[in-house]
Design a protein around this motif. Structure first.
Motif, PDB file in Angstrom:
ATOM      1  N   ARG A  26      -5.906  -3.095 -10.605  1.00  0.00           N
ATOM      2  CA  ARG A  26      -4.379  -2.263 -11.405  1.00  0.00           C
ATOM      3  C   ARG A  26      -4.546  -2.691 -12.852  1.00  0.00           C
ATOM      4  O   ARG A  26      -3.653  -1.777 -13.343  1.00  0.00           O
ATOM      5  N   GLN A  27      -5.885  -3.284 -12.631  1.00  0.00           N
ATOM      6  CA  GLN A  27      -5.489  -3.157 -14.904  1.00  0.00           C
ATOM      7  C   GLN A  27      -6.819  -2.470 -15.267  1.00  0.00           C
ATOM      8  O   GLN A  27      -7.991  -2.345 -16.169  1.00  0.00           O
ATOM      9  N   SER A  28      -7.832  -1.913 -14.375  1.00  0.00           N
ATOM     10  CA  SER A  28      -8.550  -0.800 -14.416  1.00  0.00           C
ATOM     11  C   SER A  28      -8.378   0.397 -15.303  1.00  0.00           C
ATOM     12  O   SER A  28      -6.994   0.718 -15.896  1.00  0.00           O
ATOM     13  N   THR A  29      -9.586   0.644 -16.434  1.00  0.00           N
ATOM     14  CA  THR A  29      -9.292   1.922 -17.211  1.00  0.00           C
ATOM     15  C   THR A  29     -10.342   3.457 -16.687  1.00  0.00           C
ATOM     16  O   THR A  29      -9.522   4.009 -17.643  1.00  0.00           O
TER      17      THR A  29
ATOM     18  N   PRO B 206      -9.750   6.694 -14.805  1.00  0.00           N
ATOM     19  CA  PRO B 206      -8.002   7.123 -13.756  1.00  0.00           C
ATOM     20  C   PRO B 206      -8.231   7.859 -12.948  1.00  0.00           C
ATOM     21  O   PRO B 206      -7.161   6.995 -12.071  1.00  0.00           O
ATOM     22  N   ALA B 207      -9.932   7.432 -11.956  1.00  0.00           N
ATOM     23  CA  ALA B 207      -9.433   7.125 -10.177  1.00  0.00           C
ATOM     24  C   ALA B 207      -9.508   6.252 -10.163  1.00  0.00           C
ATOM     25  O   ALA B 207      -7.836   5.760  -9.124  1.00  0.00           O
ATOM     26  N   VAL B 208      -9.466   4.912 -10.335  1.00  0.00           N
ATOM     27  CA  VAL B 208      -9.063   3.915  -9.979  1.00  0.00           C
ATOM     28  C   VAL B 208      -7.832   3.329  -9.886  1.00  0.00           C
ATOM     29  O   VAL B 208      -7.311   2.833  -9.207  1.00  0.00           O
ATOM     30  N   GLN B 209      -6.746   3.663 -11.079  1.00  0.00           N
ATOM     31  CA  GLN B 209      -6.042   3.926 -11.901  1.00  0.00           C
ATOM     32  C   GLN B 209      -5.233   4.412 -10.210  1.00  0.00           C
ATOM     33  O   GLN B 209      -3.995   4.004  -9.934  1.00  0.00           O
ATOM     34  N   GLN B 210      -5.187   6.009  -9.638  1.00  0.00           N
ATOM     35  CA  GLN B 210      -4.732   7.037  -8.846  1.00  0.00           C
ATOM     36  C   GLN B 210      -4.805   5.816  -7.933  1.00  0.00           C
ATOM     37  O   GLN B 210      -4.213   6.223  -7.088  1.00  0.00           O
ATOM     38  N   GLN B 211      -5.902   5.289  -7.394  1.00  0.00           N
ATOM     39  CA  GLN B 211      -6.289   4.933  -6.228  1.00  0.00           C
ATOM     40  C   GLN B 211      -5.164   3.114  -5.548  1.00  0.00           C
ATOM     41  O   GLN B 211      -4.604   3.262  -5.058  1.00  0.00           O
ATOM     42  N   ALA B 212      -5.031   2.382  -7.302  1.00  0.00           N
ATOM     43  CA  ALA B 212      -4.395   1.685  -7.390  1.00  0.00           C
ATOM     44  C   ALA B 212      -2.440   2.234  -6.891  1.00  0.00           C
ATOM     45  O   ALA B 212      -1.450   1.045  -6.376  1.00  0.00           O
ATOM     46  N   MET B 213      -2.381   2.930  -7.453  1.00  0.00           N
ATOM     47  CA  MET B 213      -0.826   3.535  -7.256  1.00  0.00           C
ATOM     48  C   MET B 213      -0.504   4.241  -6.361  1.00  0.00           C
ATOM     49  O   MET B 213       0.226   3.294  -5.448  1.00  0.00           O
TER      50      MET B 213
ATOM     51  N   PRO C  45      -4.197  -1.542 -19.735  1.00  0.00           N
ATOM     52  CA  PRO C  45      -3.724  -0.707 -19.137  1.00  0.00           C
ATOM     53  C   PRO C  45      -3.238  -1.302 -17.443  1.00  0.00           C
ATOM     54  O   PRO C  45      -3.178  -2.748 -17.144  1.00  0.00           O
ATOM     55  N   LEU C  46      -1.802  -1.355 -17.110  1.00  0.00           N
ATOM     56  CA  LEU C  46      -1.114  -1.903 -15.601  1.00  0.00           C
ATOM     57  C   LEU C  46      -0.523  -0.818 -14.514  1.00  0.00           C
ATOM     58  O   LEU C  46       0.735  -0.121 -14.870  1.00  0.00           O
ATOM     59  N   VAL C  47      -1.265  -1.021 -12.934  1.00  0.00           N
ATOM     60  CA  VAL C  47      -0.283  -0.330 -12.245  1.00  0.00           C
ATOM     61  C   VAL C  47       0.805  -1.209 -11.744  1.00  0.00           C
ATOM     62  O   VAL C  47       0.566  -2.335 -11.267  1.00  0.00           O
TER      63      VAL C  47
ATOM     64  N   GLY D  84       1.146   2.105 -19.957  1.00  0.00           N
ATOM     65  CA  GLY D  84      -0.489   1.628 -20.363  1.00  0.00           C
ATOM     66  C   GLY D  84      -0.239   0.271 -21.581  1.00  0.00           C
ATOM     67  O   GLY D  84       0.197  -0.638 -21.108  1.00  0.00           O
ATOM     68  N   PRO D  85      -1.140  -0.093 -22.595  1.00  0.00           N
ATOM     69  CA  PRO D  85      -1.248  -0.714 -23.218  1.00  0.00           C
ATOM     70  C   PRO D  85       0.477  -1.414 -23.730  1.00  0.00           C
ATOM     71  O   PRO D  85       0.829  -0.288 -23.930  1.00  0.00           O
TER      72      PRO D  85
END
Length: 561
Positions: free
Chosen positions: A198-201, A203-210, A230-232, A245-246
């Motif tokens: 959830r705090q990865s930079t 983008p693919a991991v961010q979309q997966q977390a969402m 960043p934070l999801v 974002g931060p």
């Protein structure tokens, strides 16, 4: 007439506003309450320090006082904080334990939560409720974009354009940590695992977390997110997942927070005033991001994600809007105003605790007060006769006024009446009777000088009121100092003592003196056999006769000389 109007207004509020319950709220010792245990959680799983626990205890107690919840208890139990509030409402105790780590983050994207009824993913949804803007500025409600509709790219602050990411493949949520770990190690592992996704930079991991974030599950990050990453995060109602974002502003930059009802928008809001640095940063952000969203996150959840409608000048207040009730807005403002806790906590299930003293003690206290009142009235009737009747009437009217005020205080500021508070009320009966005694004795002093009952009343009142005001001022100062310095139930005693002191002055000035003044003008009440002042008048006549005899004797001696 003025006193009657005050009583009528108070009882109109009692019976026609709020929950319309005509009984005061009782404290933990008399009616029981709800207990919630907060377990401290540190990011590395280490044991929290006692200094951190004591600091957290002080902040929560300050929040309790800010909400006006009288009679609550906050104690340290090992590595836990135990909050007990009167009544059966556990949500209030849980709210007091919020870590209250507030950050303002730019919104990079959003979609409907997989837990929400509407399963249609969207991006860049407008504000769910309102907009941060200068105080009083309108803020339109937003609506989700239709399926597949492109959304404007949101520019964070400072400008950090995120790289486009392909649509994520469906995946499963990360496996929970092994059950073989200790509780502290498991909590640390959960926090670390949540930060990876959830705090990865990436983008693919961010979309997966969402796509996989469960907004209904317990949040391991609660209050432990890194503001530089960043934070999801989910919205507080669990309907939307945001990519943020931060942080641009830390909650420590909040100078003050208040709640109010915006009559123009017909909603409750929380108004924030930032310190110097935070105010400057917010002014720059709003000027550079008009039409973009900014998220207010509290303990890793999005409280509000409004659209910036215009630049906010430095030094101006900013509102957090959302689906707030009056109580919810007040709780959030109170939480932000008194600062963040040094630790994050996970709450246990609420449990009901029984009364420590119970109704038997309440009945004993009321009986004690009734016995004291009857004895005071009997003494006044025997010693003052007609004036004793006025004393009885004044005390009854004072009790009627006190009861209505206690009901309204419990309804609107959460005041609860405990056994210590009842003791303060009983002492107030004696103090009120003291004021009557001072007044009546001043009247008798004037009559001993040879004045009639009618002429003695205004002169006696002029002398008595200064003494009454001075005595009550001393009592009120003592009650105020005790309330400020004391803790726990002693504060309830000091509060009711101060309240009865104020009402004593009100009753004496608006009830007792006017009634005595009217009685002095009545032929019936002026009779010595009725008002009980015949003995005083006899003393005055004897003094006058003695003075006359002395004067005549001196005159006779002068003539002989």
């Amino acid at each position: 007439m003025i006193f009657g109007l005050i009583v009528a207004v108070l009882y109109a509020l009692v019976f026609f506003t709020g929950d319309k319950s005509p009984t005061p709220k009782l404290g933990i010792d008399l009616q029981g309450g709800t207990r919630v245990t907060l377990t401290a959680r540190t990011p590395d799983g280490s044991q929290p320090s006692q200094d951190s626990l004591r600091r957290a205890q002080e902040i929560i107690e300050t929040r309790v006082n800010g909400l006006g919840v009288s009679g609550s208890e906050v104690v340290i139990d090992g590595d836990n904080l135990v909050i007990t509030v009167p009544g059966d409402d556990s949500s209030q105790a849980r709210t007091l334990g919020q870590t209250a780590r507030l950050y303002i983050r730019p919104v990079l994207g959003s979609q409907v939560s997989s837990n929400a009824k509407a399963q249609v993913p969207v991006t860049q949804t407008p504000a769910p409720a309102g907009a941060p803007a200068p105080e009083g500025a309108p803020a339109p409600e937003g609506a989700p974009a239709p399926e597949g509709a492109p959304a404007p790219q949101n520019r964070p602050f400072p400008a950090q354009e995120p790289a486009p990411a392909p649509a994520p493949e469906p995946t499963t949520a990360p496996a929970p940590p092994s059950g073989d770990l200790s509780t502290a190690d498991q909590a640390a592992a959960e926090i670390a695992e949540a930060k990876k996704t959830r705090q990865s930079t990436d983008p693919a991991v961010q979309q997966q977390a969402m796509a996989t974030l469960d907004c209904n599950a317990a949040d391991p990050l609660q209050g432990n997110d890194d503001p530089t990453l960043p934070l999801v995060a989910c919205s507080t109602d669990g309907t939307t997942v945001y990519l943020l974002g931060p942080s641009i502003i830390d909650g420590q930059e909040i100078a003050d927070a208040t709640s109010a009802f915006n009559s123009q928008q017909a909603r409750h809001e929380v108004s924030l005033t930032f310190k110097s640095d935070g105010s400057t940063t917010w002014a720059q952000f709003t000027a550079a991001n008009i039409g973009k969203q900014a998220a207010f996150t509290l303990d890793s959840k999005v409280v509000s994600a409004p659209v910036v409608q215009g630049a906010t000048p430095a030094g101006s207040a900013t509102s957090i809007t959302g689906d707030f009730t009056a109580a919810g807005a007040k709780e959030l403002a109170n939480t932000l105003k008194y600062g963040s806790l040094p630790l994050s906590f996970s709450a246990s299930e609420a449990e009901t605790v029984s009364a420590t003293l119970g109704l038997a003690s309440l009945q004993a206290g009321l009986i004690a007060g009734l016995v004291g009142l009857i004895l005071v009235l009997l003494y006044c009737l025997i010693y003052y006769r007609m004036l004793g009747v006025l004393t009885a009437l004044s005390l009854v009217l004072s009790g009627v006024l006190v009861y209505a005020i206690l009901v309204l205080l419990g309804r609107y500021i959460g005041f609860t009446l405990d056994l210590a508070g009842i003791a303060g009320l009983i002492i107030g009966i004696g103090m009120t009777a003291d004021s009557f005694v001072v007044y009546f004795e001043r009247i008798k002093d004037e009559m001993r000088e040879g004045r009639s009952f009618r002429s003695a009343v205004p002169r006696g009142w002029a002398r008595a009121r200064r003494t009454i005001l001075s005595g009550n001022a001393v009592s009120f100062i003592a009650a105020a100092v005790l309330y400020i310095l004391a803790v726990g139930q002693v504060r309830g005693f000091a509060f009711t003592l101060g309240l009865t002191t104020i009402l004593d002055v009100l009753v004496v000035f608006l009830v007792t003196h006017p009634l005595v003044h009217l009685a002095s003008k009545s032929d019936f009440w002026s009779k010595p056999s009725v008002n009980g002042l015949g003995a005083v008048q006899q003393v005055a006549r004897e003094r006058k006769t003695a003075a006359t005899s002395v004067h005549n004797a001196v005159g006779a001696q002068a003539k002989e000389a």
